[in-house]
Design a protein around this motif. Structure first.
Motif, PDB file in Angstrom:
ATOM      1  N   GLU A 121      -5.111 -55.172 -29.843  1.00  0.00           N
ATOM      2  CA  GLU A 121      -5.513 -56.314 -29.705  1.00  0.00           C
ATOM      3  C   GLU A 121      -5.071 -57.228 -28.981  1.00  0.00           C
ATOM      4  OE1 GLU A 121      -4.487 -57.052 -34.314  1.00  0.00           O
ATOM      5  OE2 GLU A 121      -6.367 -56.221 -34.745  1.00  0.00           O
ATOM      6  N   ALA A 122      -3.122 -56.888 -28.034  1.00  0.00           N
ATOM      7  CA  ALA A 122      -3.081 -57.523 -27.029  1.00  0.00           C
ATOM      8  C   ALA A 122      -3.125 -57.018 -25.744  1.00  0.00           C
ATOM      9  CB  ALA A 122      -1.781 -57.352 -27.174  1.00  0.00           C
ATOM     10  N   GLY A 123      -4.437 -56.299 -26.211  1.00  0.00           N
ATOM     11  CA  GLY A 123      -4.759 -55.181 -24.963  1.00  0.00           C
ATOM     12  C   GLY A 123      -4.108 -54.581 -23.890  1.00  0.00           C
ATOM     13  N   ILE A 124      -2.910 -54.306 -24.675  1.00  0.00           N
ATOM     14  CA  ILE A 124      -2.072 -53.198 -23.334  1.00  0.00           C
ATOM     15  C   ILE A 124      -2.378 -51.798 -23.638  1.00  0.00           C
ATOM     16  CG2 ILE A 124      -0.075 -54.971 -22.617  1.00  0.00           C
ATOM     17  CD1 ILE A 124       1.216 -53.244 -25.865  1.00  0.00           C
ATOM     18  N   PHE A 126       1.383 -43.444 -31.701  1.00  0.00           N
ATOM     19  CA  PHE A 126       1.104 -45.166 -32.913  1.00  0.00           C
ATOM     20  C   PHE A 126       2.078 -46.034 -32.384  1.00  0.00           C
ATOM     21  CE2 PHE A 126       3.659 -41.518 -34.321  1.00  0.00           C
ATOM     22  CZ  PHE A 126       5.277 -42.303 -34.533  1.00  0.00           C
ATOM     23  N   ALA A 127       2.554 -45.867 -31.402  1.00  0.00           N
ATOM     24  CA  ALA A 127       3.774 -47.410 -31.310  1.00  0.00           C
ATOM     25  C   ALA A 127       3.054 -48.056 -29.905  1.00  0.00           C
ATOM     26  CB  ALA A 127       5.172 -46.303 -31.284  1.00  0.00           C
ATOM     27  N   CYS A 128       2.650 -47.386 -28.921  1.00  0.00           N
ATOM     28  CA  CYS A 128       2.061 -47.717 -27.954  1.00  0.00           C
ATOM     29  C   CYS A 128       1.056 -47.438 -27.809  1.00  0.00           C
ATOM     30  CB  CYS A 128       3.123 -47.811 -26.839  1.00  0.00           C
ATOM     31  SG  CYS A 128       2.618 -45.785 -26.284  1.00  0.00           S
ATOM     32  N   GLY A 129       0.122 -47.094 -28.022  1.00  0.00           N
ATOM     33  CA  GLY A 129      -1.280 -46.866 -28.322  1.00  0.00           C
ATOM     34  C   GLY A 129      -1.686 -46.286 -27.499  1.00  0.00           C
ATOM     35  N   GLY A 130      -0.154 -45.504 -26.288  1.00  0.00           N
ATOM     36  CA  GLY A 130      -0.578 -44.749 -25.262  1.00  0.00           C
ATOM     37  C   GLY A 130      -0.179 -45.288 -24.196  1.00  0.00           C
ATOM     38  N   ARG A 161      -3.498 -47.037 -38.740  1.00  0.00           N
ATOM     39  CA  ARG A 161      -2.517 -48.185 -39.443  1.00  0.00           C
ATOM     40  C   ARG A 161      -2.667 -49.111 -40.873  1.00  0.00           C
ATOM     41  NH1 ARG A 161      -7.783 -50.813 -36.284  1.00  0.00           N
ATOM     42  NH2 ARG A 161      -7.017 -50.149 -33.968  1.00  0.00           N
ATOM     43  N   LYS A 162      -1.407 -47.500 -41.685  1.00  0.00           N
ATOM     44  CA  LYS A 162      -1.115 -47.793 -43.058  1.00  0.00           C
ATOM     45  C   LYS A 162       0.038 -48.400 -42.916  1.00  0.00           C
ATOM     46  CE  LYS A 162      -2.659 -44.313 -44.295  1.00  0.00           C
ATOM     47  NZ  LYS A 162      -2.350 -43.018 -45.058  1.00  0.00           N
ATOM     48  N   SER A 163       1.645 -47.757 -41.807  1.00  0.00           N
ATOM     49  CA  SER A 163       2.774 -47.981 -42.301  1.00  0.00           C
ATOM     50  C   SER A 163       3.243 -49.267 -40.851  1.00  0.00           C
ATOM     51  CB  SER A 163       3.704 -47.180 -42.202  1.00  0.00           C
ATOM     52  OG  SER A 163       3.679 -47.416 -40.825  1.00  0.00           O
ATOM     53  N   GLN A 164       4.405 -49.718 -41.134  1.00  0.00           N
ATOM     54  CA  GLN A 164       4.919 -50.549 -40.335  1.00  0.00           C
ATOM     55  C   GLN A 164       5.082 -50.417 -38.686  1.00  0.00           C
ATOM     56  OE1 GLN A 164       6.315 -53.993 -40.464  1.00  0.00           O
ATOM     57  NE2 GLN A 164       6.159 -53.865 -42.491  1.00  0.00           N
ATOM     58  N   VAL A 165       5.158 -49.177 -38.452  1.00  0.00           N
ATOM     59  CA  VAL A 165       5.206 -48.682 -37.327  1.00  0.00           C
ATOM     60  C   VAL A 165       3.788 -48.826 -36.667  1.00  0.00           C
ATOM     61  CG1 VAL A 165       7.211 -47.112 -36.511  1.00  0.00           C
ATOM     62  CG2 VAL A 165       5.495 -46.236 -38.374  1.00  0.00           C
ATOM     63  N   ARG A 166       2.930 -48.015 -37.355  1.00  0.00           N
ATOM     64  CA  ARG A 166       1.322 -48.367 -37.217  1.00  0.00           C
ATOM     65  C   ARG A 166       0.881 -49.179 -36.652  1.00  0.00           C
ATOM     66  NH1 ARG A 166       0.241 -43.276 -42.013  1.00  0.00           N
ATOM     67  NH2 ARG A 166       2.770 -42.610 -41.743  1.00  0.00           N
ATOM     68  N   VAL A 167       1.417 -50.692 -37.831  1.00  0.00           N
ATOM     69  CA  VAL A 167       0.627 -52.343 -37.346  1.00  0.00           C
ATOM     70  C   VAL A 167       1.072 -52.217 -35.853  1.00  0.00           C
ATOM     71  CG1 VAL A 167       1.065 -54.534 -37.809  1.00  0.00           C
ATOM     72  CG2 VAL A 167       1.379 -52.858 -39.350  1.00  0.00           C
ATOM     73  N   VAL A 168       2.337 -51.628 -35.240  1.00  0.00           N
ATOM     74  CA  VAL A 168       2.324 -52.300 -33.806  1.00  0.00           C
ATOM     75  C   VAL A 168       1.395 -51.641 -33.171  1.00  0.00           C
ATOM     76  CG1 VAL A 168       4.058 -51.337 -32.074  1.00  0.00           C
ATOM     77  CG2 VAL A 168       5.136 -51.406 -34.092  1.00  0.00           C
ATOM     78  N   ALA A 169       0.980 -50.232 -33.629  1.00  0.00           N
ATOM     79  CA  ALA A 169      -0.314 -49.662 -32.663  1.00  0.00           C
ATOM     80  C   ALA A 169      -1.671 -50.508 -32.414  1.00  0.00           C
ATOM     81  CB  ALA A 169      -0.443 -48.267 -33.303  1.00  0.00           C
ATOM     82  N   ARG A 170      -1.508 -51.426 -33.814  1.00  0.00           N
ATOM     83  CA  ARG A 170      -2.666 -52.324 -33.967  1.00  0.00           C
ATOM     84  C   ARG A 170      -2.343 -53.426 -32.780  1.00  0.00           C
ATOM     85  NH1 ARG A 170      -3.315 -54.086 -38.962  1.00  0.00           N
ATOM     86  NH2 ARG A 170      -2.515 -55.669 -38.895  1.00  0.00           N
ATOM     87  N   GLU A 171      -1.996 -53.872 -32.924  1.00  0.00           N
ATOM     88  CA  GLU A 171      -0.902 -55.033 -32.339  1.00  0.00           C
ATOM     89  C   GLU A 171      -0.856 -54.712 -30.539  1.00  0.00           C
ATOM     90  OE1 GLU A 171       2.985 -56.198 -33.954  1.00  0.00           O
ATOM     91  OE2 GLU A 171       1.580 -56.869 -35.247  1.00  0.00           O
ATOM     92  N   ALA A 172      -0.499 -53.877 -30.952  1.00  0.00           N
ATOM     93  CA  ALA A 172      -0.676 -53.095 -28.960  1.00  0.00           C
ATOM     94  C   ALA A 172      -2.109 -53.325 -28.233  1.00  0.00           C
ATOM     95  CB  ALA A 172      -0.133 -51.240 -28.660  1.00  0.00           C
TER      96      ALA A 172
END
Ligand code: PHE
Length: 367
Positions: free
Chosen positions: A262-265, A293-297, A249-260
């Motif tokens: 957290e959003a439970g998707i 890292f973009a969609c979290g799987g 969870r470091k770069s911009q793109v990687r934040v997307v994964a964390r948000e995904a």
């Protein structure tokens, strides 16, 4: 014959010339014209001998006085002009603080070097040391010692750049551009006893026709761990930890994964997935995918399936350990190799591998 009036006239003209001189060279010309060896006033003084005593006294006094006056006029003007010249030079050299500043353009590491550094830094943190090997390599290190038989497809003329055929080199071996960084494994193990924990970044070469995902020159990072009691579980744990740090969870793109997440998707769970594979120098072998890292799987435009294939790995084949003089009854190890360009393309959304090597600064500057 010169008269007193002539001499006074001469002086008036000389004075005007002194005042009119706008630089030191011009002033010196005036001096030469009147006071030089063949100068006008000098000539008058030279002819004094031809005059009667009375004339000589009168003209002599007048001419000498005028010579003195002119000399001091010239000296004064000389000082004035030097001062002016210094003032002019100072004015020209002084800084115009209303001008905009000059921008300095700093270079920075190429994206490939940045990613290599990121990868090696993570392994250095896990206790690994960096190792390097030659890019022009003997067939022995690139293939034979890595349990790669003579009929393996990787050795074909279509895959490998052959530099020299056997018989020419004193080692009596073919010389190739290394097709992977794995020969560094052999070189390191042959040069030291276990335990071995090394990471080996570097260039590799294959006779691929360039296209968006292939380049005849590319980069890999090799890893090797050999010690007492190393298991497949250690390999999985190491790659899991690496993936968390690298794709966490470091770069911009990687934040997307964390948000995904957290959003439970996105599904939570392990970062990596192993699929059975074959490499001549590891047994068993696996291809390793990391959770996108973009969609979290869950599956997206970048990954399709939710997983990204980024490396090959496995347990070091006992034949390889025997080849380097290690005892497979005493030590075991794992090895892995990852493609740097592929990782950089995924992380930074680079659509074409050729962009890394075209040297277009508009591309390079973005990272
Ligand atoms: N050298 C292999 C390749 O280039 C990758 C690899 C390295 C596989 C180490 C297993 C162990 O494809």
């Amino acid at each position: 014959m010169v008269t007193r009036a002539d001499i006074e006239n001469m002086y008036e003209k000389a004075k005007t010339a002194v005042v009119k001189a706008t630089n030191l060279q011009q002033l010196d010309q005036v001096r030469v014209e009147y006071l030089g060896k063949k100068g006008k006033i000098t000539s008058v003084l030279k002819t004094l001998g031809q005059l009667t005593p009375e004339e000589r006294k009168e003209i002599g006094q007048a001419a000498n006085k005028i010579r003195q006056n002119l000399e001091s006029d010239i000296t004064d003007r000389q000082e004035e002009l030097s001062r002016e010249e210094v003032a002019k030079r100072l004015a020209a050299e002084s800084v115009d603080i209303s001008l905009p500043g000059r921008e300095r353009v700093y270079g920075h590491r190429h994206l490939i070097s940045q990613v290599i550094k990121e990868i090696t830094d993570i392994f250095i943190g896990l206790g690994y040391k960096v190792a390097e090997g030659p890019e022009v390599e003997l067939d022995y290190y690139n293939f034979k010692a890595l349990n790669t038989p003579a009929d393996h497809p990787a050795r074909s003329l279509q895959d490998t750049f052959y530099i020299r055929k056997a018989g020419v080199h004193p080692a009596d071996d073919d010389i190739v551009l290394r097709t992977h960084t794995s020969p560094v494994q052999i070189r390191v193990m042959k040069s030291q006893e276990p335990p071995v924990y090394i990471i080996a970044p570097g260039r590799a070469f294959r006779r691929d026709v360039p296209d968006p995902t292939h380049s005849p020159m590319f980069h890999q990072v090799e890893g090797l761990a050999v010690d007492k009691g190393i298991t497949f579980g250690d390999l999985k744990g190491t790659l899991e930890e690496f993936s968390r740090q690298m794709f966490g969870r470091k770069s911009q793109v990687r934040v997307v994964a964390r948000e995904a997440f957290e959003a439970g998707i996105a599904e939570d769970g392990p970062q990596i997935r192993l699929r059975p594979h074959f490499f001549p120098f590891t047994e068993p072998s696996a291809e390793v995918d990391v959770r996108c890292f973009a969609c979290g799987g869950v599956g997206c435009r970048i990954c399709g399936s939710g997983w990204l294939e980024i490396l090959g790995a496995g347990m070091v084949d006992p034949n390889v350990l025997i080849e380097v003089g290690y005892n497979p009854e005493e030590v075991s190890g794992f090895a892995f190799g990852m493609g740097v360009e592929r990782i950089a393309m995924l992380l930074y959304g680079v659509p074409d591998i050729r962009m890394f090597f075209e040297n277009d600064t508009r591309f390079a500057e973005q990272f």
